[in-house]
Scaffold this motif. Structure first.
Motif, mmCIF file in Angstrom:
data_model
loop_
_atom_site.group_PDB
_atom_site.id
_atom_site.type_symbol
_atom_site.label_atom_id
_atom_site.label_comp_id
_atom_site.label_asym_id
_atom_site.label_seq_id
_atom_site.Cartn_x
_atom_site.Cartn_y
_atom_site.Cartn_z
ATOM 1 N N VAL A 6 25.276 7.270 4.219
ATOM 2 C CA VAL A 6 24.467 8.454 3.908
ATOM 3 C C VAL A 6 24.149 8.483 2.414
ATOM 4 O O VAL A 6 23.007 8.735 2.014
ATOM 5 C CB VAL A 6 25.178 9.754 4.344
ATOM 6 C CG1 VAL A 6 24.400 10.979 3.876
ATOM 7 C CG2 VAL A 6 25.370 9.772 5.854
ATOM 8 N N VAL A 10 20.270 8.533 1.063
ATOM 9 C CA VAL A 10 19.685 9.633 0.286
ATOM 10 C C VAL A 10 19.349 9.179 -1.132
ATOM 11 O O VAL A 10 18.341 9.624 -1.700
ATOM 12 C CB VAL A 10 20.562 10.907 0.284
ATOM 13 C CG1 VAL A 10 20.702 11.469 1.695
ATOM 14 C CG2 VAL A 10 21.914 10.691 -0.363
ATOM 15 N N LEU A 41 14.378 17.121 4.106
ATOM 16 C CA LEU A 41 15.426 16.244 4.624
ATOM 17 C C LEU A 41 16.689 16.304 3.753
ATOM 18 O O LEU A 41 17.800 16.413 4.277
ATOM 19 C CB LEU A 41 14.912 14.810 4.721
ATOM 20 C CG LEU A 41 15.882 13.784 5.291
ATOM 21 C CD1 LEU A 41 16.277 14.151 6.727
ATOM 22 C CD2 LEU A 41 15.271 12.402 5.257
ATOM 23 N N LEU A 42 16.512 16.259 2.439
ATOM 24 C CA LEU A 42 17.671 16.357 1.552
ATOM 25 C C LEU A 42 18.376 17.702 1.708
ATOM 26 O O LEU A 42 19.605 17.770 1.716
ATOM 27 C CB LEU A 42 17.255 16.143 0.092
ATOM 28 C CG LEU A 42 16.872 14.722 -0.319
ATOM 29 C CD1 LEU A 42 16.345 14.690 -1.747
ATOM 30 C CD2 LEU A 42 18.029 13.754 -0.138
ATOM 31 N N THR A 45 20.321 17.736 4.996
ATOM 32 C CA THR A 45 21.491 16.861 4.866
ATOM 33 C C THR A 45 22.548 17.537 3.989
ATOM 34 O O THR A 45 23.746 17.508 4.308
ATOM 35 C CB THR A 45 21.084 15.494 4.274
ATOM 36 O OG1 THR A 45 20.020 14.954 5.055
ATOM 37 C CG2 THR A 45 22.248 14.526 4.260
ATOM 38 N N TYR A 46 22.115 18.164 2.913
ATOM 39 C CA TYR A 46 23.025 18.911 2.048
ATOM 40 C C TYR A 46 23.736 20.007 2.845
ATOM 41 O O TYR A 46 24.960 20.135 2.762
ATOM 42 C CB TYR A 46 22.246 19.543 0.885
ATOM 43 C CG TYR A 46 23.042 20.564 0.123
ATOM 44 C CD1 TYR A 46 23.944 20.172 -0.853
ATOM 45 C CD2 TYR A 46 22.917 21.922 0.404
ATOM 46 C CE1 TYR A 46 24.694 21.108 -1.542
ATOM 47 C CE2 TYR A 46 23.664 22.868 -0.276
ATOM 48 C CZ TYR A 46 24.552 22.447 -1.248
ATOM 49 O OH TYR A 46 25.299 23.379 -1.921
ATOM 50 N N TYR A 48 24.348 20.249 6.001
ATOM 51 C CA TYR A 48 25.306 19.662 6.928
ATOM 52 C C TYR A 48 26.608 19.287 6.212
ATOM 53 O O TYR A 48 27.699 19.656 6.650
ATOM 54 C CB TYR A 48 24.690 18.429 7.609
ATOM 55 C CG TYR A 48 25.643 17.695 8.507
ATOM 56 C CD1 TYR A 48 25.951 18.203 9.775
ATOM 57 C CD2 TYR A 48 26.246 16.517 8.105
ATOM 58 C CE1 TYR A 48 26.842 17.536 10.605
ATOM 59 C CE2 TYR A 48 27.124 15.835 8.928
ATOM 60 C CZ TYR A 48 27.422 16.356 10.180
ATOM 61 O OH TYR A 48 28.308 15.701 10.998
ATOM 62 N N PHE A 49 26.481 18.586 5.090
ATOM 63 C CA PHE A 49 27.683 18.112 4.401
ATOM 64 C C PHE A 49 28.395 19.213 3.624
ATOM 65 O O PHE A 49 29.607 19.154 3.459
ATOM 66 C CB PHE A 49 27.376 16.903 3.522
ATOM 67 C CG PHE A 49 27.209 15.655 4.336
ATOM 68 C CD1 PHE A 49 28.302 15.030 4.903
ATOM 69 C CD2 PHE A 49 25.948 15.128 4.578
ATOM 70 C CE1 PHE A 49 28.159 13.894 5.689
ATOM 71 C CE2 PHE A 49 25.795 14.000 5.365
ATOM 72 C CZ PHE A 49 26.900 13.379 5.914
ATOM 73 N N GLU A 76 33.051 14.871 1.696
ATOM 74 C CA GLU A 76 31.848 15.530 2.230
ATOM 75 C C GLU A 76 31.256 16.496 1.212
ATOM 76 O O GLU A 76 30.040 16.537 1.013
ATOM 77 C CB GLU A 76 32.170 16.258 3.540
ATOM 78 C CG GLU A 76 32.499 15.357 4.707
ATOM 79 C CD GLU A 76 33.953 14.871 4.714
ATOM 80 O OE1 GLU A 76 34.279 14.040 5.572
ATOM 81 O OE2 GLU A 76 34.752 15.311 3.866
ATOM 82 N N ILE A 83 23.795 15.187 -3.292
ATOM 83 C CA ILE A 83 22.503 15.496 -2.679
ATOM 84 C C ILE A 83 21.869 16.699 -3.376
ATOM 85 O O ILE A 83 20.653 16.747 -3.574
ATOM 86 C CB ILE A 83 22.665 15.727 -1.161
ATOM 87 C CG1 ILE A 83 23.120 14.430 -0.484
ATOM 88 C CG2 ILE A 83 21.364 16.228 -0.547
ATOM 89 C CD1 ILE A 83 23.587 14.599 0.951
#
Length: 144
Positions: A6, A10, A41-42, A45-46, A48-49, A76, A83
């Motif tokens: 990941v 990214v 998208l970033l 993804t941010y 989520y983590f 994480e 990110i």
């Protein structure tokens, strides 16, 4: 997908986005693609983590440097922090590129500002503020 993969994805996405921004900054399409594609998208993804990272047992917080360090102690959360930098630096770079186009600043003069923003965030923004002030002959500036 493991965290290293990941991280690589990214980081590569951000790098290619910066290259596209520099090459196509006079075109409004690049802003739409980066804003609705890369930044979205970033951001997802941010999210989520950061949820995964903050869900871990941590005594972290925002009150002291030690608390922030503890907050980012999980891999994480650390990835989410990376990110965060990528997304916000790209957003700032998009503003710089668009603003410089409106002010008719030469792309090659702009390049160091974008490189510094990509690598050192606020240093690039400061460099652009100085360049912008010189170009506009005005130390008092507005984001418009």
């Amino acid at each position: 997908m493991n965290l290293e993969t990941v991280f690589s994805i990214v980081s590569a996405l951000a790098l290619f986005s910066w290259i596209a921004l520099f090459i196509f900054y006079p075109s409004q399409i690049v802003y739409k693609v980066l804003f609705s594609g890369t930044l979205l998208l970033l951001s997802l993804t941010y999210l989520y983590f950061i949820i995964l990272g903050m869900g871990a047992e941590s005594e972290g917080g925002f009150g002291t440097l030690a608390e922030v360090k503890a907050l980012l102690s999980s891999d994480e959360a650390l990835l989410a922090g990376w990110i965060h930098y990528l997304a916000f630096d790209l957003f700032v770079g998009m503003w710089i590129a668009h603003d410089s186009w409106k002010l008719d600043i030469n792309r090659w003069v702009l390049l160091p500002c974008l490189l510094l923003t990509f690598m050192l965030g606020p240093v690039g923004l400061l460099t652009y503020f100085i360049l912008r002030g010189i170009k506009s002959h005005n130390i008092i500036q507005s984001p418009h």
